[in-house]
Design a protein around this motif. Structure first.
Motif, PDB file in Angstrom:
ATOM      1  N   THR A   1       0.852  -1.194   0.000  1.00  0.00           N
ATOM      2  CA  THR A   1       0.000   0.000   0.000  1.00  0.00           C
ATOM      3  C   THR A   1       0.881   1.235   0.000  1.00  0.00           C
ATOM      4  O   THR A   1       1.839   1.317   0.771  1.00  0.00           O
ATOM      5  CB  THR A   1      -0.909   0.014   1.250  1.00  0.00           C
ATOM      6  N   GLU A   2       0.569   2.190  -0.843  1.00  0.00           N
ATOM      7  CA  GLU A   2       1.405   3.388  -0.975  1.00  0.00           C
ATOM      8  C   GLU A   2       0.648   4.633  -0.528  1.00  0.00           C
ATOM      9  O   GLU A   2      -0.537   4.802  -0.811  1.00  0.00           O
ATOM     10  CB  GLU A   2       1.857   3.564  -2.420  1.00  0.00           C
ATOM     11  N   LEU A   3       1.346   5.486   0.190  1.00  0.00           N
ATOM     12  CA  LEU A   3       0.808   6.780   0.602  1.00  0.00           C
ATOM     13  C   LEU A   3       1.632   7.864  -0.065  1.00  0.00           C
ATOM     14  O   LEU A   3       2.861   7.879   0.034  1.00  0.00           O
ATOM     15  CB  LEU A   3       0.882   6.953   2.121  1.00  0.00           C
ATOM     16  N   ILE A   4       0.963   8.771  -0.771  1.00  0.00           N
ATOM     17  CA  ILE A   4       1.629   9.908  -1.407  1.00  0.00           C
ATOM     18  C   ILE A   4       1.215  11.170  -0.669  1.00  0.00           C
ATOM     19  O   ILE A   4       0.015  11.422  -0.467  1.00  0.00           O
ATOM     20  CB  ILE A   4       1.235  10.015  -2.896  1.00  0.00           C
ATOM     21  N   TYR A   5       2.215  11.954  -0.260  1.00  0.00           N
ATOM     22  CA  TYR A   5       1.940  13.223   0.424  1.00  0.00           C
ATOM     23  C   TYR A   5       2.617  14.336  -0.365  1.00  0.00           C
ATOM     24  O   TYR A   5       3.839  14.351  -0.519  1.00  0.00           O
ATOM     25  CB  TYR A   5       2.453  13.203   1.856  1.00  0.00           C
ATOM     26  N   MET A   6       1.814  15.259  -0.856  1.00  0.00           N
ATOM     27  CA  MET A   6       2.315  16.317  -1.742  1.00  0.00           C
ATOM     28  C   MET A   6       3.004  17.424  -0.936  1.00  0.00           C
ATOM     29  O   MET A   6       2.451  17.949   0.035  1.00  0.00           O
ATOM     30  CB  MET A   6       1.134  16.895  -2.520  1.00  0.00           C
ATOM     31  N   LEU A   7       4.215  17.787  -1.358  1.00  0.00           N
ATOM     32  CA  LEU A   7       4.990  18.819  -0.667  1.00  0.00           C
ATOM     33  C   LEU A   7       5.094  20.123  -1.461  1.00  0.00           C
ATOM     34  O   LEU A   7       5.069  21.212  -0.899  1.00  0.00           O
ATOM     35  CB  LEU A   7       6.407  18.305  -0.379  1.00  0.00           C
ATOM     36  N   GLU A   8       5.214  19.994  -2.789  1.00  0.00           N
ATOM     37  CA  GLU A   8       5.432  21.190  -3.616  1.00  0.00           C
ATOM     38  C   GLU A   8       4.897  20.952  -5.024  1.00  0.00           C
ATOM     39  O   GLU A   8       4.930  19.832  -5.531  1.00  0.00           O
ATOM     40  CB  GLU A   8       6.936  21.497  -3.674  1.00  0.00           C
ATOM     41  N   GLY A   9       4.395  22.020  -5.654  1.00  0.00           N
ATOM     42  CA  GLY A   9       3.902  21.928  -7.021  1.00  0.00           C
ATOM     43  C   GLY A   9       2.489  21.365  -7.099  1.00  0.00           C
ATOM     44  O   GLY A   9       1.813  21.175  -6.090  1.00  0.00           O
ATOM     45  N   VAL A  10       2.052  21.130  -8.330  1.00  0.00           N
ATOM     46  CA  VAL A  10       0.711  20.584  -8.578  1.00  0.00           C
ATOM     47  C   VAL A  10       0.831  19.536  -9.681  1.00  0.00           C
ATOM     48  O   VAL A  10       1.517  19.757 -10.686  1.00  0.00           O
ATOM     49  CB  VAL A  10      -0.283  21.684  -9.029  1.00  0.00           C
ATOM     50  N   MET A  11       0.186  18.411  -9.496  1.00  0.00           N
ATOM     51  CA  MET A  11       0.188  17.387 -10.531  1.00  0.00           C
ATOM     52  C   MET A  11      -1.130  16.619 -10.524  1.00  0.00           C
ATOM     53  O   MET A  11      -1.869  16.618  -9.535  1.00  0.00           O
ATOM     54  CB  MET A  11       1.348  16.401 -10.334  1.00  0.00           C
ATOM     55  N   ILE A  12      -1.421  16.001 -11.652  1.00  0.00           N
ATOM     56  CA  ILE A  12      -2.576  15.112 -11.749  1.00  0.00           C
ATOM     57  C   ILE A  12      -2.025  13.695 -11.699  1.00  0.00           C
ATOM     58  O   ILE A  12      -1.149  13.325 -12.499  1.00  0.00           O
ATOM     59  CB  ILE A  12      -3.365  15.346 -13.053  1.00  0.00           C
ATOM     60  N   TYR A  13      -2.496  12.936 -10.735  1.00  0.00           N
ATOM     61  CA  TYR A  13      -1.961  11.595 -10.499  1.00  0.00           C
ATOM     62  C   TYR A  13      -3.045  10.559 -10.768  1.00  0.00           C
ATOM     63  O   TYR A  13      -4.189  10.691 -10.323  1.00  0.00           O
ATOM     64  CB  TYR A  13      -1.489  11.468  -9.053  1.00  0.00           C
ATOM     65  N   GLY A  14      -2.703   9.534 -11.538  1.00  0.00           N
ATOM     66  CA  GLY A  14      -3.676   8.523 -11.900  1.00  0.00           C
ATOM     67  C   GLY A  14      -3.500   7.238 -11.127  1.00  0.00           C
ATOM     68  O   GLY A  14      -2.382   6.822 -10.793  1.00  0.00           O
ATOM     69  N   HIS A  15      -4.616   6.599 -10.832  1.00  0.00           N
ATOM     70  CA  HIS A  15      -4.602   5.267 -10.209  1.00  0.00           C
ATOM     71  C   HIS A  15      -5.754   4.477 -10.805  1.00  0.00           C
ATOM     72  O   HIS A  15      -6.921   4.806 -10.577  1.00  0.00           O
ATOM     73  CB  HIS A  15      -4.747   5.359  -8.689  1.00  0.00           C
ATOM     74  N   GLY A  16      -5.418   3.452 -11.573  1.00  0.00           N
ATOM     75  CA  GLY A  16      -6.465   2.727 -12.277  1.00  0.00           C
ATOM     76  C   GLY A  16      -7.165   3.645 -13.263  1.00  0.00           C
ATOM     77  O   GLY A  16      -6.535   4.322 -14.067  1.00  0.00           O
ATOM     78  N   GLU A  17      -8.488   3.722 -13.165  1.00  0.00           N
ATOM     79  CA  GLU A  17      -9.265   4.581 -14.054  1.00  0.00           C
ATOM     80  C   GLU A  17      -9.501   5.974 -13.476  1.00  0.00           C
ATOM     81  O   GLU A  17     -10.081   6.835 -14.139  1.00  0.00           O
ATOM     82  CB  GLU A  17     -10.634   3.927 -14.343  1.00  0.00           C
ATOM     83  N   ALA A  18      -9.059   6.206 -12.239  1.00  0.00           N
ATOM     84  CA  ALA A  18      -9.316   7.489 -11.563  1.00  0.00           C
ATOM     85  C   ALA A  18      -8.121   8.430 -11.675  1.00  0.00           C
ATOM     86  O   ALA A  18      -6.973   8.009 -11.847  1.00  0.00           O
ATOM     87  CB  ALA A  18      -9.655   7.249 -10.095  1.00  0.00           C
ATOM     88  N   SER A  19      -8.401   9.734 -11.574  1.00  0.00           N
ATOM     89  CA  SER A  19      -7.360  10.765 -11.595  1.00  0.00           C
ATOM     90  C   SER A  19      -7.576  11.710 -10.424  1.00  0.00           C
ATOM     91  O   SER A  19      -8.717  12.026 -10.066  1.00  0.00           O
ATOM     92  CB  SER A  19      -7.414  11.554 -12.911  1.00  0.00           C
ATOM     93  N   TYR A  20      -6.474  12.184  -9.855  1.00  0.00           N
ATOM     94  CA  TYR A  20      -6.548  13.064  -8.688  1.00  0.00           C
ATOM     95  C   TYR A  20      -5.607  14.249  -8.877  1.00  0.00           C
ATOM     96  O   TYR A  20      -4.447  14.071  -9.273  1.00  0.00           O
ATOM     97  CB  TYR A  20      -6.141  12.308  -7.417  1.00  0.00           C
TER      98      TYR A  20
END
Length: 220
Positions: A160-179
């Motif tokens: 299981t992975e946890l991503i914590y955003m520190l700087e900038g902006v990005m669109i991140y995909g997982h399966g069929e979803a985007s965040y």
């Protein structure tokens, strides 16, 4: 053979409490001191005096005093009685024997650079330390993405992975979803599903990726 084995353990449980000789007292055995501290701490937490505890356990007041002062080596029978009298499992009386624990300290900017699938397209991965052996069940990586990161590889890995955003902006995909992830945002995901950056909206981008594995870590 099985009878001999059972007889050995029966005799071991019945061995009498042994006073620690002066030579050993000069170099205290860790186990005796740990048991002493635990028994005393649990007794005090229960609000019992030495006399009350001794009566509850079924040993003499003098013997309990020796146990709490690490002056005697307890038999398994006595340890069992102490645990029962204190209302705790026997293992609780041994907590602290292996107090030496591994820790990894990584000063800012000194994480080891590691190679991942995105390294060839400009992604920077900085490993923030790792424990060894059976304790290596988690991996923390500081990821940096820049304008040179034009191709975004997809990842799949156990855990299981946890991503914590520190700087900038990005669109991140997982399966069929985007965040859309901004500083302070977090995303927790199943590593078995394909995932990765889809669009770098504002660079540079930095985020912390922490992956928890099972018994056999296998980073992707």
């Amino acid at each position: 053979m099985a009878n001999d084995h059972d007889e050995f353990h029966q005799h071991a449980a019945e061995l009498p409490d042994r006073e620690v000789p002066p030579a050993e007292a000069d170099q205290p055995v860790d186990l005796e001191n740990v048991i002493a501290r635990q028994v005393r701490a649990y007794r005090l937490a229960s609000g019992l005096s030495v006399a009350e505890m001794a009566a509850r356990v079924g040993i003499s007041k003098a013997m309990l005093s020796k146990i709490e002062n690490a002056q005697t080596s307890c038999s398994l029978t006595t340890l069992g009685r102490l645990a029962t009298g204190l209302g705790v499992p026997v293992t609780a009386l041994f907590r602290g024997v292996d107090a030496e624990r591994e820790a990894v300290y990584v000063p800012a900017g000194h994480g080891a650079r590691i190679v991942r699938r995105g390294s060839r397209v400009g992604h920077l991965y900085e490993l923030l330390g790792a424990l060894r052996g059976p304790h290596k069940r988690m991996e923390a990586v500081l990821v940096t993405l820049t304008e040179s990161s034009e191709v975004f590889p997809l990842f799949q890995h156990p855990g299981t992975e946890l991503i914590y955003m520190l700087e900038g902006v990005m669109i991140y995909g997982h399966g069929e979803a985007s965040y859309t992830l901004r500083p302070g945002d977090s995303l927790q995901l199943d590593g078995e599903g394909s995932h990765g950056p889809q669009e770098l909206v504002r660079v540079p981008i930095r985020f912390l990726s922490v992956t928890a594995y099972g018994d056999h870590p296998d980073p992707g």
